[in-house]
Design a protein around this motif. Sequence first.
Motif: not given
Length: 330
Positions: A32-37, A39-41, A66-71, A265-267
């Motif tokens: 997931v780190a590569n899919k949402v850079p 949030q994983c910066s 937190a990523i799951k919540w954003r989705i 957008t951020e995501l």
Amino acid sequence: MSFKNPQASGPERSQEEEQAKIDEVRKLIGPVANKVPCQCSDASIMRFLRARNWNTKRASKMLKEAIKWRIEYKPEKIQWDDIAREAETGKIYRANYFDKQGRTVLVMRPGFQNTNSLEGQIKYLVYCMENAISKLDQTQDQMVWLIDFQNWNMSSISVKVTRETARVLQDRYPERLGIAILYNPPKVFESFWLLVKPFLENKTYKKVKFVYSDHPSSMKVMETLFDMDKLESAFGGKNNDNFNYESYAKRMRDEELKQRSGGATELPSDQMSEVNETDLLVSDVSSEVSDGDSSYNCEIGSILEGLDEMQRLQLHCKGQIADDVGEAKK
């Protein structure tokens, strides 16, 4: 709010040690780190590490959640027209100036609550947080909260809203607060603060400043933080451009149009669509840190117990007043 944890304090870390912790979290997060850079910066991961006292497993679990919540919640999709009703009184708004460090300023006026919808109030809070973060100076990742207690009284407290607000800010936006200014708070707040201060971590109570408009010495806090020519007159500044709903609505809509025409957008939704449930499984991390995470659960429990006590006190006071009125009429 963060209470003292005997394991929380530790030696200062070198940049190399911090980077090693960041890399370890990124490894624990997995694909997931590569899919949402975004949030994983490095900067994002560091905030979660600081929130979990540099425990990589706890930070990884918190970040995945937190990523799951954003989705699921899709905060980046909230538009002005979705929350315009909530904004009418100016109970939360982003100031049109920064502090001297380039941090975004969120003005919060809990005494100006205008709705009873928990869902609507939390959606507006999330909108304001996302908006404030998007306007942060590139050298900053924290903001200023300017909390104005005008019109505030005990009836302004909603325990349900306060509970959910605390959860959202703690769990979804960790380490975003740089400093909180309590402007003209009731004296009961200061008394309460003096009671709990010994139990708070040093970094927490240093972020909270009490400012009274009739105390010149405390107003120096404002002079230190802000350019007084830009600060609103409502807070002792020279800027007479205080909150106006029509002007603020236009400003927010104009920013949305500008973002849609040229800003991402951020995501981005196309990146979010690539994240699947398997990527966000937290059970493997959770099972390893559940025992060690109990102190955090106790912290939340202490806060919520305090809020419940405030509500009981409020109801007791109302009941006592009603009894006194009844006796007076006899």
